[in-house]
Design a protein around this motif. Structure first.
Motif, PDB file in Angstrom:
ATOM      1  N   GLY A   1     -24.288  47.043   1.245  1.00 29.86           N
ATOM      2  CA  GLY A   1     -22.955  46.474   1.221  1.00 29.86           C
ATOM      3  C   GLY A   1     -23.019  44.968   1.389  1.00 29.86           C
ATOM      4  N   LYS A   2     -21.860  44.371   1.409  1.00 28.52           N
ATOM      5  CA  LYS A   2     -21.728  42.924   1.616  1.00 28.52           C
ATOM      6  C   LYS A   2     -20.879  42.705   2.860  1.00 28.52           C
ATOM      7  CE  LYS A   2     -23.443  41.662  -2.479  1.00 28.52           C
ATOM      8  NZ  LYS A   2     -24.783  41.146  -2.556  1.00 28.52           N
ATOM      9  N   PHE A   3     -21.241  41.675   3.628  1.00 28.20           N
ATOM     10  CA  PHE A   3     -20.503  41.304   4.832  1.00 28.20           C
ATOM     11  C   PHE A   3     -20.157  39.834   4.735  1.00 28.20           C
ATOM     12  CE2 PHE A   3     -20.441  39.283   8.991  1.00 28.20           C
ATOM     13  CZ  PHE A   3     -19.582  40.101   9.711  1.00 28.20           C
ATOM     14  N   TYR A   4     -18.904  39.502   5.059  1.00 29.13           N
ATOM     15  CA  TYR A   4     -18.547  38.089   5.133  1.00 29.13           C
ATOM     16  C   TYR A   4     -17.368  37.884   6.078  1.00 29.13           C
ATOM     17  CZ  TYR A   4     -15.021  39.181   1.499  1.00 29.13           C
ATOM     18  OH  TYR A   4     -13.990  39.717   0.777  1.00 29.13           O
ATOM     19  N   ASN A   5     -17.183  36.627   6.477  1.00 26.56           N
ATOM     20  CA  ASN A   5     -16.133  36.226   7.388  1.00 26.56           C
ATOM     21  C   ASN A   5     -15.216  35.279   6.626  1.00 26.56           C
ATOM     22  OD1 ASN A   5     -14.597  35.127   9.466  1.00 26.56           O
ATOM     23  ND2 ASN A   5     -16.325  34.987  10.878  1.00 26.56           N
TER      24      ASN A   5
ATOM     25  N   TYR B   1     -13.395  39.741   9.462  1.00 31.18           N
ATOM     26  CA  TYR B   1     -14.661  40.207   8.888  1.00 31.18           C
ATOM     27  C   TYR B   1     -14.331  41.146   7.735  1.00 31.18           C
ATOM     28  CZ  TYR B   1     -16.941  38.685  13.223  1.00 31.18           C
ATOM     29  OH  TYR B   1     -17.401  37.957  14.287  1.00 31.18           O
ATOM     30  N   TYR B   2     -15.170  41.118   6.714  1.00 26.99           N
ATOM     31  CA  TYR B   2     -15.015  42.006   5.566  1.00 26.99           C
ATOM     32  C   TYR B   2     -16.321  42.731   5.300  1.00 26.99           C
ATOM     33  CZ  TYR B   2     -10.649  39.613   4.404  1.00 26.99           C
ATOM     34  OH  TYR B   2      -9.378  39.106   4.437  1.00 26.99           O
ATOM     35  N   LEU B   3     -16.218  44.015   4.986  1.00 23.22           N
ATOM     36  CA  LEU B   3     -17.343  44.830   4.520  1.00 23.22           C
ATOM     37  C   LEU B   3     -16.938  45.404   3.172  1.00 23.22           C
ATOM     38  CD1 LEU B   3     -18.315  46.920   7.666  1.00 23.22           C
ATOM     39  CD2 LEU B   3     -19.732  45.221   6.529  1.00 23.22           C
ATOM     40  N   VAL B   4     -17.818  45.293   2.174  1.00 26.42           N
ATOM     41  CA  VAL B   4     -17.537  45.807   0.838  1.00 26.42           C
ATOM     42  C   VAL B   4     -18.714  46.669   0.403  1.00 26.42           C
ATOM     43  CG1 VAL B   4     -17.020  45.206  -1.560  1.00 26.42           C
ATOM     44  CG2 VAL B   4     -16.242  43.708   0.285  1.00 26.42           C
ATOM     45  N   TYR B   5     -18.430  47.882  -0.076  1.00 31.69           N
ATOM     46  CA  TYR B   5     -19.496  48.754  -0.576  1.00 31.69           C
ATOM     47  C   TYR B   5     -18.950  49.687  -1.646  1.00 31.69           C
ATOM     48  CZ  TYR B   5     -17.554  52.308   2.586  1.00 31.69           C
ATOM     49  OH  TYR B   5     -16.727  53.189   3.224  1.00 31.69           O
ATOM     50  N   ASP B   6     -19.866  50.181  -2.477  1.00 27.66           N
ATOM     51  CA  ASP B   6     -19.511  51.129  -3.529  1.00 27.66           C
ATOM     52  C   ASP B   6     -19.666  52.543  -3.003  1.00 27.66           C
ATOM     53  OD1 ASP B   6     -18.956  49.177  -5.455  1.00 27.66           O
ATOM     54  OD2 ASP B   6     -21.059  49.044  -6.055  1.00 27.66           O
TER      55      ASP B   6
ATOM     56  N   THR C   1     -13.296  48.325   0.524  1.00 23.90           N
ATOM     57  CA  THR C   1     -13.304  47.066   1.265  1.00 23.90           C
ATOM     58  C   THR C   1     -12.651  47.306   2.617  1.00 23.90           C
ATOM     59  OG1 THR C   1     -13.091  45.755  -0.764  1.00 23.90           O
ATOM     60  CG2 THR C   1     -12.520  44.654   1.298  1.00 23.90           C
ATOM     61  N   LEU C   2     -13.378  46.954   3.674  1.00 19.42           N
ATOM     62  CA  LEU C   2     -12.837  47.034   5.021  1.00 19.42           C
ATOM     63  C   LEU C   2     -12.541  45.626   5.504  1.00 19.42           C
ATOM     64  CD1 LEU C   2     -15.342  49.550   6.627  1.00 19.42           C
ATOM     65  CD2 LEU C   2     -13.001  50.013   5.992  1.00 19.42           C
ATOM     66  N   LYS C   3     -11.344  45.420   6.012  1.00 19.84           N
ATOM     67  CA  LYS C   3     -10.970  44.142   6.621  1.00 19.84           C
ATOM     68  C   LYS C   3     -10.799  44.414   8.108  1.00 19.84           C
ATOM     69  CE  LYS C   3      -7.351  40.609   6.711  1.00 19.84           C
ATOM     70  NZ  LYS C   3      -6.021  40.239   6.178  1.00 19.84           N
ATOM     71  N   ILE C   4     -11.602  43.725   8.932  1.00 18.21           N
ATOM     72  CA  ILE C   4     -11.572  43.921  10.369  1.00 18.21           C
ATOM     73  C   ILE C   4     -11.006  42.658  10.998  1.00 18.21           C
ATOM     74  CG2 ILE C   4     -12.941  44.428  12.423  1.00 18.21           C
ATOM     75  CD1 ILE C   4     -14.642  45.135   9.237  1.00 18.21           C
ATOM     76  N   GLN C   5      -9.849  42.788  11.617  1.00 15.92           N
ATOM     77  CA  GLN C   5      -9.205  41.628  12.220  1.00 15.92           C
ATOM     78  C   GLN C   5      -8.627  42.040  13.565  1.00 15.92           C
ATOM     79  OE1 GLN C   5      -6.203  39.738   9.777  1.00 15.92           O
ATOM     80  NE2 GLN C   5      -6.785  37.754  10.621  1.00 15.92           N
TER      81      GLN C   5
ATOM     82  N   GLY D   1     -23.522  45.430  13.967  1.00 21.57           N
ATOM     83  CA  GLY D   1     -22.641  46.109  14.900  1.00 21.57           C
ATOM     84  C   GLY D   1     -22.111  47.415  14.373  1.00 21.57           C
ATOM     85  N   SER D   2     -20.921  47.797  14.871  1.00 26.19           N
ATOM     86  CA  SER D   2     -20.384  49.103  14.491  1.00 26.19           C
ATOM     87  C   SER D   2     -18.864  49.142  14.611  1.00 26.19           C
ATOM     88  CB  SER D   2     -20.992  50.192  15.376  1.00 26.19           C
ATOM     89  OG  SER D   2     -20.583  49.995  16.722  1.00 26.19           O
ATOM     90  N   ILE D   3     -18.325  50.114  13.889  1.00 27.69           N
ATOM     91  CA  ILE D   3     -16.906  50.470  13.979  1.00 27.69           C
ATOM     92  C   ILE D   3     -16.883  51.969  14.252  1.00 27.69           C
ATOM     93  CG2 ILE D   3     -14.712  50.652  12.746  1.00 27.69           C
ATOM     94  CD1 ILE D   3     -15.761  48.408  10.869  1.00 27.69           C
TER      95      ILE D   3
END
Length: 138
Positions: free
Chosen positions: A28-32, A37-42, A55-59, A113-115
């Protein structure tokens, strides 16, 4: 944007007690961006959503999950809150209610880290399940 490995484990338990577990390890991809924070994966065959991108947006203490592709949905997870959204599939659209029971976010600036979240899902007042999702970012 940083390349990461994601270990995703989802457990779903129907009100009748039927349980299913899905485990997936994927790139996946991680960016701020703008304080989130964003996580993107297929998605893959294993998740049953092949052809979709998640796409996960963590705020703060809120996680928004958007899926695009063969299945399109947006779920919002906030502890103690109920969110209603539409789930679009090739078979038609459905209304979903998500009630988040527990949400634990532990992610560093470095993208490790983790969710961990537990939620109740109700689709069309007919399919209801208790769910637990864990995402480890490595």
């Amino acid at each position: 944007m940083k390349d990461v490995m994601l270990k995703i484990k989802g457990k779903q338990k129907s009100l009748e007690g039927e349980e299913s577990v899905i485990e997936l390890i994927t790139e996946g991809k991680f960016y701020n961006k703008n304080g989130a924070y964003y996580l993107v994966y297929d998605e893959s065959e294993i998740s049953g959503m092949e052809g979709s991108t998640t796409t996960l947006k963590i705020q703060g203490q809120k996680v928004s999950m958007k899926r695009f592709g063969n299945n399109t949905s947006k779920l919002i997870f906030e502890k103690g809150k109920k969110h209603v959204s539409e789930y679009e599939t090739m078979y038609g659209d459905m209304t979903m209610e998500v009630m988040t029971n527990d949400l634990d976010i532990n992610i560093s600036e470095a993208g490790k880290g983790s969710i961990d979240l537990s939620y109740r899902l109700n689709i069309l007042d007919s399919l209801e399940s208790n769910n637990h999702l864990t995402i480890d970012i490595m």
